[in-house]
Structure formats: structure tokens, C-alpha cells
Design a protein around this motif. Structure first.
Motif, PDB file in Angstrom:
ATOM      1  N   LYS B   6       0.843  -1.210   0.000  1.00  0.00           N
ATOM      2  CA  LYS B   6       0.000   0.000   0.000  1.00  0.00           C
ATOM      3  C   LYS B   6       0.871   1.250   0.000  1.00  0.00           C
ATOM      4  CE  LYS B   6      -4.594  -0.330   1.967  1.00  0.00           C
ATOM      5  NZ  LYS B   6      -5.363  -0.328   3.211  1.00  0.00           N
ATOM      6  N   ILE B   7       1.838   1.140   0.932  1.00  0.00           N
ATOM      7  CA  ILE B   7       2.745   2.295   1.040  1.00  0.00           C
ATOM      8  C   ILE B   7       3.470   2.523  -0.284  1.00  0.00           C
ATOM      9  CG2 ILE B   7       4.898   3.088   2.165  1.00  0.00           C
ATOM     10  CD1 ILE B   7       3.821   1.618   4.698  1.00  0.00           C
ATOM     11  N   ARG B   8       3.933   1.406  -0.921  1.00  0.00           N
ATOM     12  CA  ARG B   8       4.662   1.524  -2.187  1.00  0.00           C
ATOM     13  C   ARG B   8       3.776   2.146  -3.271  1.00  0.00           C
ATOM     14  NH1 ARG B   8       7.044  -3.909  -3.596  1.00  0.00           N
ATOM     15  NH2 ARG B   8       8.234  -3.606  -1.707  1.00  0.00           N
ATOM     16  N   SER B   9       2.491   1.656  -3.289  1.00  0.00           N
ATOM     17  CA  SER B   9       1.591   2.167  -4.343  1.00  0.00           C
ATOM     18  C   SER B   9       1.318   3.665  -4.146  1.00  0.00           C
ATOM     19  CB  SER B   9       0.301   1.345  -4.338  1.00  0.00           C
ATOM     20  OG  SER B   9      -0.817   2.146  -4.272  1.00  0.00           O
ATOM     21  N   SER B  10       1.104   4.039  -2.880  1.00  0.00           N
ATOM     22  CA  SER B  10       0.825   5.475  -2.673  1.00  0.00           C
ATOM     23  C   SER B  10       2.066   6.311  -2.986  1.00  0.00           C
ATOM     24  CB  SER B  10       0.363   5.736  -1.238  1.00  0.00           C
ATOM     25  OG  SER B  10       1.448   5.561  -0.364  1.00  0.00           O
ATOM     26  N   LYS B  11       3.238   5.681  -2.727  1.00  0.00           N
ATOM     27  CA  LYS B  11       4.485   6.369  -3.060  1.00  0.00           C
ATOM     28  C   LYS B  11       4.604   6.601  -4.563  1.00  0.00           C
ATOM     29  CE  LYS B  11       8.327   5.864   0.140  1.00  0.00           C
ATOM     30  NZ  LYS B  11       9.438   4.978   0.526  1.00  0.00           N
ATOM     31  N   SER B  12       4.333   5.505  -5.357  1.00  0.00           N
ATOM     32  CA  SER B  12       4.465   5.648  -6.821  1.00  0.00           C
ATOM     33  C   SER B  12       3.399   6.603  -7.356  1.00  0.00           C
ATOM     34  CB  SER B  12       4.376   4.277  -7.505  1.00  0.00           C
ATOM     35  OG  SER B  12       3.084   3.774  -7.381  1.00  0.00           O
ATOM     36  N   ASN B  13       2.184   6.575  -6.738  1.00  0.00           N
ATOM     37  CA  ASN B  13       1.147   7.531  -7.151  1.00  0.00           C
ATOM     38  C   ASN B  13       1.622   8.963  -6.950  1.00  0.00           C
ATOM     39  OD1 ASN B  13      -0.661   5.748  -8.032  1.00  0.00           O
ATOM     40  ND2 ASN B  13      -1.987   5.789  -6.215  1.00  0.00           N
ATOM     41  N   PHE B  14       2.237   9.113  -5.779  1.00  0.00           N
ATOM     42  CA  PHE B  14       2.715  10.455  -5.451  1.00  0.00           C
ATOM     43  C   PHE B  14       3.701  10.959  -6.511  1.00  0.00           C
ATOM     44  CE2 PHE B  14       6.174  12.824  -3.380  1.00  0.00           C
ATOM     45  CZ  PHE B  14       5.468  13.960  -3.038  1.00  0.00           C
ATOM     46  N   ILE B  16       3.881   9.938  -9.623  1.00  0.00           N
ATOM     47  CA  ILE B  16       3.168  10.210 -10.878  1.00  0.00           C
ATOM     48  C   ILE B  16       2.484  11.577 -10.804  1.00  0.00           C
ATOM     49  CG2 ILE B  16       1.151   9.537 -12.260  1.00  0.00           C
ATOM     50  CD1 ILE B  16       2.096   6.624 -11.778  1.00  0.00           C
ATOM     51  N   TYR B  17       1.885  11.827  -9.613  1.00  0.00           N
ATOM     52  CA  TYR B  17       1.202  13.121  -9.479  1.00  0.00           C
ATOM     53  C   TYR B  17       2.177  14.265  -9.691  1.00  0.00           C
ATOM     54  CZ  TYR B  17      -2.783  10.627  -7.536  1.00  0.00           C
ATOM     55  OH  TYR B  17      -3.827   9.800  -7.355  1.00  0.00           O
ATOM     56  N   ILE B  18       3.361  14.084  -9.077  1.00  0.00           N
ATOM     57  CA  ILE B  18       4.362  15.147  -9.225  1.00  0.00           C
ATOM     58  C   ILE B  18       4.716  15.331 -10.689  1.00  0.00           C
ATOM     59  CG2 ILE B  18       6.805  15.696  -8.817  1.00  0.00           C
ATOM     60  CD1 ILE B  18       6.246  15.603  -6.067  1.00  0.00           C
ATOM     61  N   LEU B  19       4.912  14.179 -11.367  1.00  0.00           N
ATOM     62  CA  LEU B  19       5.257  14.234 -12.789  1.00  0.00           C
ATOM     63  C   LEU B  19       4.154  14.909 -13.582  1.00  0.00           C
ATOM     64  CD1 LEU B  19       7.637  13.234 -14.509  1.00  0.00           C
ATOM     65  CD2 LEU B  19       6.214  11.290 -15.157  1.00  0.00           C
ATOM     66  N   VAL B  20       2.914  14.468 -13.299  1.00  0.00           N
ATOM     67  CA  VAL B  20       1.757  15.062 -14.003  1.00  0.00           C
ATOM     68  C   VAL B  20       1.708  16.568 -13.726  1.00  0.00           C
ATOM     69  CG1 VAL B  20      -0.766  15.156 -14.044  1.00  0.00           C
ATOM     70  CG2 VAL B  20       0.390  12.964 -14.129  1.00  0.00           C
ATOM     71  N   PHE B  21       1.964  16.880 -12.443  1.00  0.00           N
ATOM     72  CA  PHE B  21       1.915  18.293 -12.081  1.00  0.00           C
ATOM     73  C   PHE B  21       2.916  19.106 -12.915  1.00  0.00           C
ATOM     74  CE2 PHE B  21       3.985  21.689  -9.694  1.00  0.00           C
ATOM     75  CZ  PHE B  21       2.908  22.544  -9.534  1.00  0.00           C
ATOM     76  N   PHE B  22       4.140  18.555 -12.992  1.00  0.00           N
ATOM     77  CA  PHE B  22       5.155  19.291 -13.747  1.00  0.00           C
ATOM     78  C   PHE B  22       4.827  19.352 -15.234  1.00  0.00           C
ATOM     79  CE2 PHE B  22       7.997  18.763 -10.031  1.00  0.00           C
ATOM     80  CZ  PHE B  22       8.306  20.107  -9.891  1.00  0.00           C
TER      81      PHE B  22
END
Lengths: 121, 620
Positions: B6-14, B16-22
Motif C-alpha cells: 500500500k505504502i509503495r503504491s501510494s508512493k508511486s502515485n505520489f 506520478i502526481y508530481i510528474l503530471v503536475f510538472f
């Protein structure tokens, strides 16, 4: 175990107080992922910086253009005023304007010779 | 799912979000930049892309300006004024009728003609009007008409109107381009107009310029400015004096040339009729464009006796006191030449020959010189050839009759008949006498200022020594006698020694012989006689109500000489009385140089100032 975590100075030797964390904490590893992440951040930061710079240059460009136009307008206005001045300074114009001023032309001019050897004018 | 994954998935989501944000931020920034470029700065880049106006300015040189001396500074005689060309892009115009009506009203042009020009839905370009002033342009801009544009169009303008018009000339079209026509504008055209620039630019397959492509501009070199020897005030006074004289004596034409004898610089060159170079197209008789002071030839008459006498004195053939017996007539080759007064004066000195203007005396001197030597002196004084003055259209005059070496032609030439001269030639010859015998080249341009800031001053040029200093001094004494005792009395100014000579010449007919009832009155002289500051020639063509130049050209010379002596602040050298001044004022038109005495002012034309003010108020 209480819900709250009390943080104490790790060097504290006070009895009954717990250490904040264990001594076996993992050191920060700098792997390829971190490098990629840093690269993306850097590229984005450079991009943002570039955009701001370009915008700034464009804005300054506007200002320069505006000032250039203003200088050109002032120059052209100056030229027009010079022509107007020349028109007003023309002897024809001056004489025409003095007609109604009741001015008196100079009569006979007397030259005064001053005594002494020094020529004066 | 375990807690770890769970922690890993939320980490990778985070991440991706950063990437998407940029990515989104980058996209937003690009969109923002595009908006800036294409919408906000549209006009700027559009202008940059087809910066026709700037290119035009860089390619067309600015014409040099012309200045006259004005006290210690300079007065602009010919300058450039920026006007505008109004043009239309017909395909952008929606209602041609309305636009034509609006424009025709402002620009004072034919509405129907304009409507035809504008009413072409496929048209790219139509000239509405050239050289439109700022006032009208603002009015058009205020109307916000679609499809109407402006571009700068410089125009030559002469702020003082008629001032020195024949000296300066004007700029007009020669069919291909605007160029200097007449006068200095034409003679110095190359220096004034500068060099046009050049533009290299890529073209597309259709031959159109690619406006964002690379441009190679060789900018134009602007023209040089000319600074004249002409003095603003003296030129103006000379223009007024010649106008007034021509009016008073009902003369057809008139000229005044004033030179600085030491340098040959022209201080004034005024003629009537003249013209306004700002409105040259309305002139009906284009002969007024030429400068009669340099291109108009005439038979100068008795004034030429001065030249004959100069030769005689320099060659030692005569002295001022040499005497001869005037029998009233000389017969040669079947012709009888008489004195103008038809009298036989008996024994006369050379001084009296000039004072009484005796034709027989001039022949006596010429005989002494011999035809060949006489011709040499005439040539050396600059007659029969151009003086080289720096303006266009100079005529050489003619002394061809003298070259035949026949006595009759040399005799008549000795008193100024049968040869033709120009006013500037004669003024330059007289300046040589005033300048101790050295002939200086007359010139109009004192210095030229190049666009790079360099200045080139033209040094006075000595042409040659014509007569000795002694001969020039003797002649000056004799010419002072002419003004004091002879026909030139009215050229004198109380308190000063003025040297000069009158001339009343006949006007040759086209088919030979002379016109009846026509003459040219002239007076040439200089002052102060023994330290001359100016040499002046006054010439009036066909004055109607006077018979001799002593009553027309001589008083005009006197009036102008009085002004010049006062203007230069030259102290009187001779004793004079109030009576002399009164006599001068009574016999000369001093209205523009001297105030009328209070008792002479008619009361009704000079109402008290108070009354005038009241009248003005009433009008307001």
C-alpha cells in the motif's frame, strides 16, 4: 504505548525516557530513481525560469519599443517646432508682426569715441 | 493488499502526481507563452515582421539642410518636414462609399474619384493622397476607418517663403524622382541628397519577400548640410530694397548683389520678380526660377568705364590727372560716337571723365591701351567667362565683339556697349578694385557639414591680381569723386566715403540696334571706400519714370549702403552736418531703415495707444 511520541535528546541519560529512534536507521540511498527525479525537477525549474526570462525580455522589448517610439515622436515634434521657430524667426514674419506694434526704427546712430589709448567696443 | 505494498503504491502515485503536475505546469507555461506571443504581443510581432516603415527610413537618405548666416548663429533656409502618405488597402474596406465621403471631406479631394479607387474588393493598394499634414492625419485617425493606412513622406520646405528663393532653388520631381531643381538645391544636389541604402531579402517562390527571413540592410547615408555666406538680415533688406525700388520706378526686373570684397563671399543676392519655393507649381512664368544675378546677361553701359579706367591706370597710360580735350564726339569707321549729354566739355581730367561719365574719355583711355591690351584687362577682370560661383546656370556673358580687334567695337566696349555681363561678374570685378586689385572667386557656400560630423570650410580663392594696389587706390579716389561731385551723388551716405559709378545702358534689340525708351539703370560701388566692407551692384531693368540711373539705382544703392554701414556698426570717417542727413532723408526712401520724425507723422494715421486698445476691445 502512548499515542504520542515523546522526542528527547538522544544523548539524554535521564531514566525512563525512550530514545527517539533506533540506531539501525537506513542511510539515504541515492539511486537512479532519485537522479531521474532530480533531473525532472531541474528541467522543469529551468523551463519555468526560461519562460519567466523570455517573458521578461518580451516585456522589456515592449518597453524599449515604446521608448523608441516616444523618442521618435519627440524627435519629430522637435523637428516640427524647429520649422515653426524658423518660420517665426524669418525677417518677413518679424517685420510683418512689428507693423502693428508702433515700434520706432533707430534714427541716426552716434558713435562715441572714448578717451584713452585702449580701444573699447 | 499488504501494508507494505500500500505504502509503495501510494508512493508511486505520489511520484506520478508530481510528474503530471510538472507536465501540466510545463504545458500551462507553454500555453501562457503562446498566448503572450500570439495574442498580447500580436501587434508587436506583426510590426516586427513587416516593419516597412523602419526599412523605408533606413533606405531613404534624409536630405541635407541649407542655412544662412544669422548674427552669430545660422538661420535654416531649406529644411525637411515630415508629412504622410495616406493609402488604402481596398480589400479591407467594407463601405467604400462611406470611407470615400469621410476622407474626401478631410483631405479636400474628389469624392467620386476616391470611391472608384476604394471600391475594388480585390485591390491591395491605392494611394489616397500624398504629403498630408498632421492635422488631417489626426482627423482621419479619429474616424478609425478600416483599411486606411499612413506612411511617412518627407517634404522639402522653406520656412521663410520667398527668402533667397532664386539663390536656393527648390526640390521637385524630374519625372523619376525628387531632386534639386535650380539654384543651390540643384548645384549641390549630390552632397545634399546623400546616398540611398540597399536591402537584400529572401523571396519566396512567388517572388514575395519573406518578411521573417534574414534581411541585409545597407543603411542610407544622409545628405550634408550647407552653410552659406549669405546673411539673413542683409539678404532680407536687399530683397526689400530691390522690391521697393522696382515698385517705385516701375522697373520690369531688378537685382542687388552684395559681396564681401576680401573673400568674394556673397552677402546678399536678391532679385525681383521672385517666387515662393513652397508653392513653385503655381508659378506661371518659369523664367523666374533662374537666378538673374548669375544667369541674366545685360549690356552694362557706362559703369564699364571703371574697368577701362582701371586698365589705363594700371598700365600707366593715364593718371587721375591726365587731361584730354573732349570735343563731344569721336568718329570711327563711319560711326560718330557722342557723349551721353551730347556736350563738348573741352579739357577734362580722367577723374572728370568718370564724374561726368564721358564716352569720349573712355575711348581716349582705350586708345592709349590699344585693343589687345584692353581685351586682356577685360578678360582678366573675369568678363566673357564664368566666375565659377558655386551655383547652377551661370552665364559667361559675351566679349566676342572685342576679339575682332576692330576699333569701333573696342571703342563702344570702353563705355560698356556691345558686350554683355552678368551682375555677379560685375560685382566680382568691382570687388577686385575694392580689394586692392585682387580678383576673388565669388562663392555662396562657406562650409559643408557631412553627416558623420566632419566639417569642411571653403577658403576664399584668389583668382588673379588684375591691377596694382596703387592703381586700385587711384581708381578708388576717382570713384569717391563720382559720388561726391558726379552722377553718383545720391549713392553717398553722410559721414562716409563711398566709391561708385552709375551706368545707364541701352537694351539691345534682337535684330540689331537698340530698343527705344528702354534702359537698364545700374550702380556699382563699395564702402567705406578705403577699407571696404562690402561691394554692391544695384541693377534695375527698364525703370519707367526716370531717365538716368543716378535717380533710380544710385539712391537705392545709397539706402542699402546706409543700412549696411549701420548694420556693421562702422563709424563715420568724415565730418557731416544735420543738413546732410536731412538731405539724405529727403532724397532717399528711408522708411524701412529710419523712423519718420514725430512731426511728420499724420495725426489721423497714428491714433493714441489708448484709443487703439479700445478699438481692439470693441472688435473682440
Amino acid at each position: 504505548m502512548s499515542q504520542s511520541l515523546t522526542i528527547t535528546n538522544s544523548n539524554s541519560l535521564a531514566f525512563g525516557k525512550r530514545k527517539k529512534f533506533s540506531a539501525e536507521r537506513q542511510p539515504i540511498r541515492v539511486g537512479p530513481l532519485t537522479l531521474n527525479f532530480l533531473l525532472v525537477v531541474l528541467i522543469c525549474a529551468a523551463g519555468v525560469f526560461y519562460i519567466f526570462e523570455v517573458n521578461d525580455v518580451a516585456t522589456r522589448g515592449y518597453k524599449i519599443k515604446e521608448l523608441e517610439k516616444r523618442a521618435q515622436d519627440l524627435e519629430s515634434n522637435n523637428e516640427k517646432l524647429k520649422i515653426r521657430e524658423a518660420e517665426l524667426r524669418s525677417m518677413y514674419n518679424i517685420e510683418e508682426r512689428t507693423k502693428n506694434l508702433n515700434m520706432v526704427a533707430p534714427g541716426n546712430i552716434s558713435y562715441i569715441t572714448l578717451p584713452g589709448n585702449v580701444a573699447m567696443k | 493488499m499488504s501494508a507494505k505494498s500500500k505504502i509503495r503504491s501510494s508512493k508511486s502515485n505520489f511520484r506520478i502526481y508530481i510528474l503530471v503536475f510538472f507536465v501540466l505546469a510545463g504545458a500551462a507555461a507553454i500555453i501562457f507563452r503562446l498566448y503572450n506571443l500570439q495574442v498580447s504581443a500580436h501587434a508587436y510581432y506583426q510590426g516586427l515582421a513587416d516593419d516597412q516603415h523602419k526599412t523605408y527610413e533606413e533606405l531613404i537618405p534624409r536630405r541635407g539642410e541649407i542655412f544662412a548666416r544669422d548674427g552669430t548663429g545660422w538661420y535654416p533656409v531649406a529644411v525637411n518636414r515630415d508629412l504622410s502618405l495616406v493609402f488604402a488597402v481596398p480589400r479591407e474596406i467594407e463601405d467604400a462609399g462611406n470611407v470615400a465621403r469621410e476622407l474626401a471631406g478631410i483631405l479636400q479631394i474628389d469624392e467620386r474619384e476616391l470611391k472608384e479607387k476604394l471600391d475594388q474588393p480585390d485591390g491591395w493598394y491605392a494611394v489616397v493622397k500624398h504629403k498630408v499634414g498632421d492635422g488631417e492625419i489626426q482627423q482621419i485617425k479619429d474616424k478609425k476607418l478600416k483599411g486606411i493606412y499612413f506612411s511617412a513622406e518627407p517634404e522639402r520646405t522653406y520656412p521663410a517663403g520667398n527668402f533667397a528663393s532664386q539663390v536656393v532653388g527648390f526640390v521637385g520631381s524630374d519625372g523619376k524622382k525628387e531632386t534639386g531643381r535650380y539654384g543651390l538645391e540643384a548645384f549641390w544636389n549630390k552632397e545634399l541628397e546623400g546616398t540611398a541604402g540597399s536591402l537584400e531579402q529572401e523571396r519566396d517562390t512567388g517572388g514575395r519577400w519573406i518578411s521573417i527571413g534574414e534581411k541585409k540592410i545597407q543603411p542610407a547615408a544622409n545628405g550634408s548640410d550647407l552653410f552659406l555666406t549669405i546673411d539673413h538680415t542683409i539678404q532680407y533688406r536687399a530683397e526689400m530694397a530691390v522690391k521697393k525700388a522696382a515698385e517705385k520706378f516701375k522697373a520690369d526686373r531688378g537685382s542687388i548683389v552684395i559681396l564681401d570684397p576680401a573673400t568674394g563671399g556673397v552677402l546678399a543676392m536678391a532679385s525681383v520678380p521672385d517666387f515662393n519655393p513652397n508653392d513653385y507649381s503655381s508659378v506661371e512664368d518659369i523664367s523666374v526660377f533662374a537666378n538673374p544675378a548669375v544667369s541674366g546677361t545685360y549690356e552694362c553701359g557706362s559703369i564699364f568705364k571703371t574697368i577701362t579706367m582701371a586698365g589705363g591706370l594700371d598700365a600707366g597710360v593715364v593718371t587721375p590727372d591726365t587731361a584730354y580735350t573732349d570735343t563731344g564726339a569721336v568718329t570711327e569707321a563711319g560711326y560718330t560716337i557722342k557723349n551721353s549729354d551730347l556736350k563738348a566739355n573741352g579739357v577734362q581730367t580722367m577723374t572728370q571723365v568718370l564724374e561726368k561719365s564721358l564716352n569720349t574719355g573712355a575711348i581716349f583711355v582705350e586708345k592709349g591701351l590699344g585693343n589687345l591690351r584692353f581685351l586682356e584687362y577685360v578678360k582678366n577682370f573675369g568678363f566673357g567667362q564664368i566666375s565659377g560661383i558655386d551655383t547652377i546656370g551661370e552665364a559667361p556673358g559675351s566679349i566676342s565683339g572685342l576679339k575682332h580687334m576692330r576699333n569701333i567695337e573696342a571703342f563702344t566696349a570702353s563705355f560698356g556697349q556691345g558686350l554683355s555681363v552678368t551682375p555677379v561678374q560685375f560685382a566680382a570685378a568691382f570687388a577686385a578694385i575694392a580689394n586692392g586689385g585682387e580678383l576673388m572667386k565669388p562663392h555662396l557656400v562657406e562650409k559643408i557639414a557631412y553627416p558623420d560630423g566632419r566639417e569642411e570650410a571653403f577658403q576664399p580663392q584668389e583668382v588673379r591680381r588684375v591691377i596694382s594696389k596703387e592703381a586700385s587706390l587711384d581708381l578708388t579716389r576717382m570713384l569717391v569723386g563720382v559720388v561726391q561731385n558726379g552722377h553718383g551723388k545720391r549713392a553717398g551716405v553722410p559721414g562716409y566715403l563711398v566709391a561708385g559709378k552709375t551706368g545707364t545702358a541701352q537694351v539691345p534689340k534682337a535684330g540689331g540696334g537698340y530698343e527705344e525708351n528702354q534702359h537698364v539703370g545700374s550702380f556699382a560701388g563699395y564702402a567705406p571706400a578705403f577699407n571696404p566692407r562690402f561691394v554692391m551692384l544695384v541693377k534695375l531693368d527698364n525703370p519707367k519714370n526716370v531717365e538716368w540711373a543716378e535717380s533710380s539705382a544710385a539712391p537705392t544703392f545709397g539706402e542699402m549702403a546706409k543700412f549696411l554701414l549701420d548694420y556693421y556698426g562702422i563709424e563715420p570717417t568724415e565730418e557731416y552736418s544735420q543738413q546732410d542727413v536731412d538731405l539724405f532723408n529727403a532724397t532717399h526712401d528711408v522708411s524701412i531703415y529710419q523712423a519718420p520724425k514725430p512731426e511728420e507723422q499724420p495725426a489721423e494715421t497714428q491714433p493714441p495707444v489708448e484709443e487703439k486698445k479700445k478699438e481692439k476691445k470693441k472688435h473682440n
